[in-house]
Design an enzyme around this catalytic site. Sequence first.
Site, PDB file in Angstrom:
ATOM      1  N   GLU A 174     -37.866  35.552  32.106  1.00 26.48           N
ATOM      2  CA  GLU A 174     -37.998  34.053  32.844  1.00 26.48           C
ATOM      3  C   GLU A 174     -37.701  34.266  34.331  1.00 26.48           C
ATOM      4  O   GLU A 174     -38.053  33.616  35.040  1.00 26.48           O
ATOM      5  CB  GLU A 174     -37.161  32.912  32.237  1.00 26.48           C
TER       6      GLU A 174
ATOM      7  N   GLY B 102     -41.224  23.917  24.868  1.00 27.88           N
ATOM      8  CA  GLY B 102     -42.109  23.452  23.718  1.00 27.88           C
ATOM      9  C   GLY B 102     -42.765  22.162  24.296  1.00 27.88           C
ATOM     10  O   GLY B 102     -42.034  21.274  24.259  1.00 27.88           O
TER      11      GLY B 102
ATOM     12  N   MET C  88     -33.644  24.697  25.657  1.00 25.17           N
ATOM     13  CA  MET C  88     -32.467  24.662  25.065  1.00 25.17           C
ATOM     14  C   MET C  88     -31.109  24.720  26.038  1.00 25.17           C
ATOM     15  O   MET C  88     -30.098  24.994  25.964  1.00 25.17           O
ATOM     16  CB  MET C  88     -32.231  26.205  24.237  1.00 25.17           C
ATOM     17  N   GLU C  89     -31.647  24.745  27.505  1.00 29.12           N
ATOM     18  CA  GLU C  89     -30.652  24.924  28.412  1.00 29.12           C
ATOM     19  C   GLU C  89     -30.662  23.690  29.791  1.00 29.12           C
ATOM     20  O   GLU C  89     -29.746  23.468  30.253  1.00 29.12           O
ATOM     21  CB  GLU C  89     -30.759  26.202  29.310  1.00 29.12           C
TER      22      GLU C  89
ATOM     23  N   ASP D 201     -45.729  26.719  23.778  1.00 27.84           N
ATOM     24  CA  ASP D 201     -45.847  26.237  22.366  1.00 27.84           C
ATOM     25  C   ASP D 201     -45.954  24.975  22.224  1.00 27.84           C
ATOM     26  O   ASP D 201     -45.493  24.160  23.131  1.00 27.84           O
ATOM     27  CB  ASP D 201     -44.922  26.848  21.275  1.00 27.84           C
TER      28      ASP D 201
END
Length: 228
Positions: free
Chosen positions: A13, A79, A172-173, A196
């Site tokens: 990333e 996602g 997640m962050e 996704d």
Amino acid sequence: MKRIGIIGAMALEIELLKNNININTSKNIAGFDFFLGDIDNKDVIITRCGEGKVNAASCTQILIDRFGVDSIINTGIAGGLHESVKICDVVISSNVTHHDVRKAQMENCFPYRECFQADEKLIEFAVEACESHHSENWNYHIGRIVSGESFIQDIEIKKNLLRDYSPHCVEMEGSAIGHVAHINNIPFVVIRSISDNADDEATISYNAFETIAANKSAEIVLSMLQML
């Protein structure tokens, strides 16, 4: 904006960003690598926080305390949740929140907020950057981003997230970065490209599109730096 902190969770990333920064020095603090330098004559610090909210929060506080950043941009992949969001689209955070913490707890415990608002000026720069890159192959969206301590790959969990939070994407962050930025009064924005659809086929899609999506998000951030 004097010093800009850029956070990605994974090496892929921030790879494109590192390839474009003139690195003056690097430091390792608490296991996090911080790369200090400049991009387009902007004072920039790039770091990889690792996956998860605790890592992201710890890394963000170090950026603020040890390096005195004036703004924070989180870049990476996510996602897709909202029906309008497609693979490789870009989501710009209007706000962020934790999907694995009860709303009542968010509102009744410090810092007494159900979500954390991204900076309007940074959002404007992100939109302008997306406009400069826009093509028929992808679109960009401004909306809520939710974060939790797990990779979402279950259609039922996806439905519950949509019902409870009306988010555009999940990762997640971002909410931890926004949380820490908020309590320190530091402007932030989260930029995520979709790898996704956070459903039963998420792993297959993620493996196919993670690098493409990560680079797209990084390209948007590079364009933002030209404008800041």
